[in-house]
Design a protein around this motif. Structure first.
Motif, PDB file in Angstrom:
ATOM      1  N   ASP A 209      -8.954   8.006 -10.715  1.00 33.34           N
ATOM      2  CA  ASP A 209      -9.541   6.670 -10.740  1.00 33.34           C
ATOM      3  C   ASP A 209      -8.960   5.793  -9.626  1.00 33.34           C
ATOM      4  O   ASP A 209      -9.690   5.069  -8.951  1.00 33.34           O
ATOM      5  CB  ASP A 209      -9.302   6.029 -12.108  1.00 33.34           C
ATOM      6  CG  ASP A 209     -10.130   4.785 -12.312  1.00 33.34           C
ATOM      7  OD1 ASP A 209     -11.319   4.789 -11.929  1.00 33.34           O
ATOM      8  OD2 ASP A 209      -9.586   3.805 -12.855  1.00 33.34           O
ATOM      9  N   ILE A 210      -7.655   5.878  -9.420  1.00 29.45           N
ATOM     10  CA  ILE A 210      -7.022   5.105  -8.348  1.00 29.45           C
ATOM     11  C   ILE A 210      -7.556   5.558  -6.991  1.00 29.45           C
ATOM     12  O   ILE A 210      -7.914   4.733  -6.143  1.00 29.45           O
ATOM     13  CB  ILE A 210      -5.489   5.251  -8.413  1.00 29.45           C
ATOM     14  CG1 ILE A 210      -4.944   4.523  -9.635  1.00 29.45           C
ATOM     15  CG2 ILE A 210      -4.829   4.726  -7.141  1.00 29.45           C
ATOM     16  CD1 ILE A 210      -3.489   4.842  -9.932  1.00 29.45           C
ATOM     17  N   ALA A 211      -7.623   6.862  -6.766  1.00 36.13           N
ATOM     18  CA  ALA A 211      -8.120   7.386  -5.490  1.00 36.13           C
ATOM     19  C   ALA A 211      -9.583   6.994  -5.277  1.00 36.13           C
ATOM     20  O   ALA A 211      -9.983   6.632  -4.158  1.00 36.13           O
ATOM     21  CB  ALA A 211      -7.962   8.898  -5.455  1.00 36.13           C
ATOM     22  N   TYR A 212     -10.371   7.040  -6.334  1.00 37.66           N
ATOM     23  CA  TYR A 212     -11.787   6.678  -6.226  1.00 37.66           C
ATOM     24  C   TYR A 212     -11.941   5.214  -5.831  1.00 37.66           C
ATOM     25  O   TYR A 212     -12.738   4.875  -4.957  1.00 37.66           O
ATOM     26  CB  TYR A 212     -12.481   6.953  -7.561  1.00 37.66           C
ATOM     27  CG  TYR A 212     -13.964   6.703  -7.549  1.00 37.66           C
ATOM     28  CD1 TYR A 212     -14.835   7.652  -7.019  1.00 37.66           C
ATOM     29  CD2 TYR A 212     -14.489   5.527  -8.064  1.00 37.66           C
ATOM     30  CE1 TYR A 212     -16.199   7.431  -7.010  1.00 37.66           C
ATOM     31  CE2 TYR A 212     -15.855   5.298  -8.055  1.00 37.66           C
ATOM     32  CZ  TYR A 212     -16.705   6.247  -7.534  1.00 37.66           C
ATOM     33  OH  TYR A 212     -18.053   6.022  -7.515  1.00 37.66           O
ATOM     34  N   ASN A 213     -11.164   4.339  -6.461  1.00 36.11           N
ATOM     35  CA  ASN A 213     -11.244   2.917  -6.139  1.00 36.11           C
ATOM     36  C   ASN A 213     -10.715   2.620  -4.738  1.00 36.11           C
ATOM     37  O   ASN A 213     -11.271   1.786  -4.025  1.00 36.11           O
ATOM     38  CB  ASN A 213     -10.497   2.090  -7.180  1.00 36.11           C
ATOM     39  CG  ASN A 213     -11.218   2.088  -8.504  1.00 36.11           C
ATOM     40  OD1 ASN A 213     -12.438   2.124  -8.553  1.00 36.11           O
ATOM     41  ND2 ASN A 213     -10.472   2.073  -9.590  1.00 36.11           N
ATOM     42  N   LEU A 214      -9.645   3.287  -4.338  1.00 34.84           N
ATOM     43  CA  LEU A 214      -9.122   3.093  -2.986  1.00 34.84           C
ATOM     44  C   LEU A 214     -10.091   3.610  -1.934  1.00 34.84           C
ATOM     45  O   LEU A 214     -10.093   3.142  -0.799  1.00 34.84           O
ATOM     46  CB  LEU A 214      -7.767   3.776  -2.833  1.00 34.84           C
ATOM     47  CG  LEU A 214      -6.598   3.089  -3.512  1.00 34.84           C
ATOM     48  CD1 LEU A 214      -5.334   3.922  -3.348  1.00 34.84           C
ATOM     49  CD2 LEU A 214      -6.395   1.689  -2.976  1.00 34.84           C
ATOM     50  N   GLY A 215     -10.930   4.566  -2.325  1.00 39.88           N
ATOM     51  CA  GLY A 215     -11.924   5.100  -1.411  1.00 39.88           C
ATOM     52  C   GLY A 215     -12.944   4.066  -0.974  1.00 39.88           C
ATOM     53  O   GLY A 215     -13.601   4.231   0.055  1.00 39.88           O
TER      54      GLY A 215
ATOM     55  N   LEU B  99     -11.379  -2.354   4.362  1.00 37.64           N
ATOM     56  CA  LEU B  99     -10.303  -3.091   5.015  1.00 37.64           C
ATOM     57  C   LEU B  99     -10.149  -2.663   6.468  1.00 37.64           C
ATOM     58  O   LEU B  99     -10.024  -3.501   7.371  1.00 37.64           O
ATOM     59  CB  LEU B  99      -8.995  -2.872   4.250  1.00 37.64           C
ATOM     60  CG  LEU B  99      -7.788  -3.641   4.744  1.00 37.64           C
ATOM     61  CD1 LEU B  99      -8.008  -5.143   4.598  1.00 37.64           C
ATOM     62  CD2 LEU B  99      -6.557  -3.214   3.977  1.00 37.64           C
TER      63      LEU B  99
ATOM     64  N   ILE C 105     -11.984   0.507  -1.067  1.00 37.61           N
ATOM     65  CA  ILE C 105     -11.220  -0.630  -0.567  1.00 37.61           C
ATOM     66  C   ILE C 105     -10.627  -0.363   0.816  1.00 37.61           C
ATOM     67  O   ILE C 105     -10.746  -1.194   1.720  1.00 37.61           O
ATOM     68  CB  ILE C 105     -10.106  -1.003  -1.567  1.00 37.61           C
ATOM     69  CG1 ILE C 105     -10.737  -1.452  -2.882  1.00 37.61           C
ATOM     70  CG2 ILE C 105      -9.204  -2.076  -1.007  1.00 37.61           C
ATOM     71  CD1 ILE C 105      -9.749  -1.561  -4.020  1.00 37.61           C
ATOM     72  N   VAL C 106      -9.991   0.770   0.988  1.00 38.60           N
ATOM     73  CA  VAL C 106      -9.302   1.056   2.252  1.00 38.60           C
ATOM     74  C   VAL C 106     -10.276   1.130   3.436  1.00 38.60           C
ATOM     75  O   VAL C 106     -10.029   0.497   4.463  1.00 38.60           O
ATOM     76  CB  VAL C 106      -8.439   2.335   2.121  1.00 38.60           C
ATOM     77  CG1 VAL C 106      -7.878   2.755   3.461  1.00 38.60           C
ATOM     78  CG2 VAL C 106      -7.317   2.095   1.120  1.00 38.60           C
TER      79      VAL C 106
END
Length: 80
Positions: free
Chosen positions: A14-20, A26, A22-23
């Motif tokens: 879930d963290i990796a999916y969300n960072l996918g 940015l 956002i990053v």
């Protein structure tokens, strides 16, 4: 995947999916130039290449730790 590890694995996914989302947004906010097709093309090609390299690295890593995880089905009773 063992039952006691499944929640942590999903949290990591879930963290990796969300960072996918956002990053990349940015990074693009710093390098994007409007009305410059050549730079847009370069950004897309480089980001695609980075994605493929990272995917290959994750694949190599997952193959190296495959032996640490035995296939199992905790719902089926095993005979001893």
């Amino acid at each position: 995947m063992p039952d006691d590890f499944r929640g942590r694995a999903f949290a990591l996914f879930d963290i990796a999916y969300n960072l996918g989302f956002i990053v990349p947004a940015l990074i693009l906010s710093f390098v994007w130039v409007e009305n410059d097709p050549a730079q847009v093309r370069a950004i897309l090609v480089v980001s695609g290449a980075v994605f493929l390299v990272l995917t290959a690295l994750v694949w190599r890593w997952s193959r190296s730790i495959r032996d640490a995880f035995a296939p199992q089905d905790d719902l089926v009773e095993r005979e001893v």
